[in-house]
Design a protein around this motif. Sequence first.
Motif, mmCIF file in Angstrom:
data_model
loop_
_atom_site.group_PDB
_atom_site.id
_atom_site.type_symbol
_atom_site.label_atom_id
_atom_site.label_comp_id
_atom_site.label_asym_id
_atom_site.label_seq_id
_atom_site.Cartn_x
_atom_site.Cartn_y
_atom_site.Cartn_z
ATOM 1 N N TYR A 56 -7.601 -9.628 -1.353
ATOM 2 C CA TYR A 56 -6.731 -8.905 -0.432
ATOM 3 C C TYR A 56 -6.967 -7.404 -0.529
ATOM 4 O O TYR A 56 -7.296 -6.890 -1.601
ATOM 5 N N VAL A 57 -6.760 -6.719 0.603
ATOM 6 C CA VAL A 57 -6.731 -5.260 0.627
ATOM 7 C C VAL A 57 -5.283 -4.866 0.892
ATOM 8 O O VAL A 57 -4.675 -5.321 1.866
ATOM 9 N N ILE A 58 -4.739 -4.045 0.008
ATOM 10 C CA ILE A 58 -3.355 -3.601 0.126
ATOM 11 C C ILE A 58 -3.362 -2.134 0.527
ATOM 12 O O ILE A 58 -3.990 -1.305 -0.142
ATOM 13 N N GLU A 59 -2.668 -1.821 1.609
ATOM 14 C CA GLU A 59 -2.559 -0.444 2.072
ATOM 15 C C GLU A 59 -1.226 0.109 1.571
ATOM 16 O O GLU A 59 -0.172 -0.465 1.833
ATOM 17 N N ARG A 60 -1.317 1.234 0.858
ATOM 18 C CA ARG A 60 -0.119 1.875 0.307
ATOM 19 C C ARG A 60 -0.045 3.307 0.839
ATOM 20 O O ARG A 60 -0.937 4.112 0.558
ATOM 21 N N GLU A 61 0.978 3.611 1.604
ATOM 22 C CA GLU A 61 1.157 4.975 2.101
ATOM 23 C C GLU A 61 1.804 5.814 1.003
ATOM 24 O O GLU A 61 2.936 5.559 0.600
ATOM 25 N N ILE A 62 1.048 6.800 0.540
ATOM 26 C CA ILE A 62 1.520 7.705 -0.510
ATOM 27 C C ILE A 62 1.138 9.116 -0.075
ATOM 28 O O ILE A 62 -0.009 9.544 -0.268
ATOM 29 N N PRO A 63 2.060 9.845 0.568
ATOM 30 C CA PRO A 63 1.737 11.201 1.020
ATOM 31 C C PRO A 63 1.175 12.053 -0.128
ATOM 32 O O PRO A 63 1.718 12.068 -1.226
ATOM 33 N N GLY A 64 0.061 12.706 0.152
ATOM 34 C CA GLY A 64 -0.565 13.556 -0.859
ATOM 35 C C GLY A 64 -1.368 12.811 -1.904
ATOM 36 O O GLY A 64 -1.756 13.388 -2.922
ATOM 37 N N ALA A 65 -1.650 11.537 -1.674
ATOM 38 C CA ALA A 65 -2.379 10.733 -2.669
ATOM 39 C C ALA A 65 -3.694 11.388 -3.079
ATOM 40 O O ALA A 65 -4.081 11.360 -4.253
ATOM 41 N N GLY A 66 -4.367 11.998 -2.118
ATOM 42 C CA GLY A 66 -5.652 12.633 -2.411
ATOM 43 C C GLY A 66 -5.549 13.844 -3.306
ATOM 44 O O GLY A 66 -6.553 14.310 -3.857
ATOM 45 N N ASN A 67 -4.338 14.353 -3.489
ATOM 46 C CA ASN A 67 -4.122 15.513 -4.350
ATOM 47 C C ASN A 67 -3.577 15.138 -5.722
ATOM 48 O O ASN A 67 -3.265 16.029 -6.519
ATOM 49 N N LEU A 68 -3.429 13.842 -5.987
ATOM 50 C CA LEU A 68 -2.939 13.427 -7.306
ATOM 51 C C LEU A 68 -3.948 13.836 -8.377
ATOM 52 O O LEU A 68 -5.164 13.747 -8.166
ATOM 53 N N THR A 69 -3.451 14.275 -9.508
ATOM 54 C CA THR A 69 -4.328 14.682 -10.607
ATOM 55 C C THR A 69 -4.876 13.447 -11.326
ATOM 56 O O THR A 69 -4.352 12.334 -11.151
ATOM 57 N N GLN A 70 -5.897 13.645 -12.113
ATOM 58 C CA GLN A 70 -6.441 12.540 -12.896
ATOM 59 C C GLN A 70 -5.378 11.964 -13.830
ATOM 60 O O GLN A 70 -5.331 10.752 -14.040
ATOM 61 N N ILE A 90 -3.526 4.873 -0.487
ATOM 62 C CA ILE A 90 -4.369 4.225 -1.489
ATOM 63 C C ILE A 90 -4.590 2.803 -1.002
ATOM 64 O O ILE A 90 -3.639 2.101 -0.643
ATOM 65 N N PHE A 91 -5.857 2.398 -0.935
ATOM 66 C CA PHE A 91 -6.233 1.054 -0.536
ATOM 67 C C PHE A 91 -6.682 0.311 -1.787
ATOM 68 O O PHE A 91 -7.661 0.700 -2.417
ATOM 69 N N CYS A 92 -5.948 -0.728 -2.155
ATOM 70 C CA CYS A 92 -6.228 -1.477 -3.380
ATOM 71 C C CYS A 92 -6.824 -2.836 -3.034
ATOM 72 O O CYS A 92 -6.375 -3.490 -2.099
ATOM 73 N N VAL A 93 -7.800 -3.246 -3.817
ATOM 74 C CA VAL A 93 -8.420 -4.551 -3.641
ATOM 75 C C VAL A 93 -7.989 -5.427 -4.822
ATOM 76 O O VAL A 93 -8.184 -5.049 -5.981
ATOM 77 N N TYR A 94 -7.393 -6.570 -4.486
ATOM 78 C CA TYR A 94 -6.882 -7.499 -5.504
ATOM 79 C C TYR A 94 -7.386 -8.906 -5.225
ATOM 80 O O TYR A 94 -7.631 -9.265 -4.073
ATOM 81 N N GLN A 95 -7.466 -9.691 -6.275
ATOM 82 C CA GLN A 95 -7.631 -11.131 -6.151
ATOM 83 C C GLN A 95 -6.309 -11.737 -6.596
ATOM 84 O O GLN A 95 -5.768 -11.351 -7.634
ATOM 85 N N ALA A 96 -5.801 -12.650 -5.800
ATOM 86 C CA ALA A 96 -4.530 -13.297 -6.117
ATOM 87 C C ALA A 96 -4.435 -14.595 -5.327
ATOM 88 O O ALA A 96 -5.051 -14.731 -4.273
ATOM 89 N N PRO A 97 -3.645 -15.548 -5.819
ATOM 90 C CA PRO A 97 -3.511 -16.805 -5.099
ATOM 91 C C PRO A 97 -2.760 -16.674 -3.774
ATOM 92 O O PRO A 97 -2.948 -17.481 -2.868
ATOM 93 N N ASN A 98 -1.911 -15.618 -3.643
ATOM 94 C CA ASN A 98 -1.123 -15.472 -2.415
ATOM 95 C C ASN A 98 -0.542 -14.065 -2.300
ATOM 96 O O ASN A 98 -0.549 -13.297 -3.272
#
Length: 90
Positions: free
Chosen positions: A4-18, A51-59
């Motif tokens: 699955y690809v999970i789309e997470r809206e997080i304003p300013g995600a690209g500016n998050l520090t390490q 942030i777009f996350c890729v997961y493996q999961a049964p559902n």
Amino acid sequence: MPKYVIEREIPGAGNLTQEQLKSISQTSCDVLRKMSPEINWIHSYVTDDKIFCVYQAPNEEMIREHAERGGFPVNKISKVSTVIDPATAE
């Protein structure tokens, strides 16, 4: 196992520090360790405001449970039907 690809809206995600990204990752991994070994985080792509996350999961329910336990937003979950890459053109 479905992917699955999970789309997470997080304003300013690209500016998050390490350090912030490390903290988010640690939270995700801590939740995953407490859940079923059937759900796996593969990787994520950080963009300006998402942030777009890729997961493996049964559902999808298991992905939503992980997000709820970790306090992560879930704006959209898309089940991957096929993966293509440049080798597909050969």
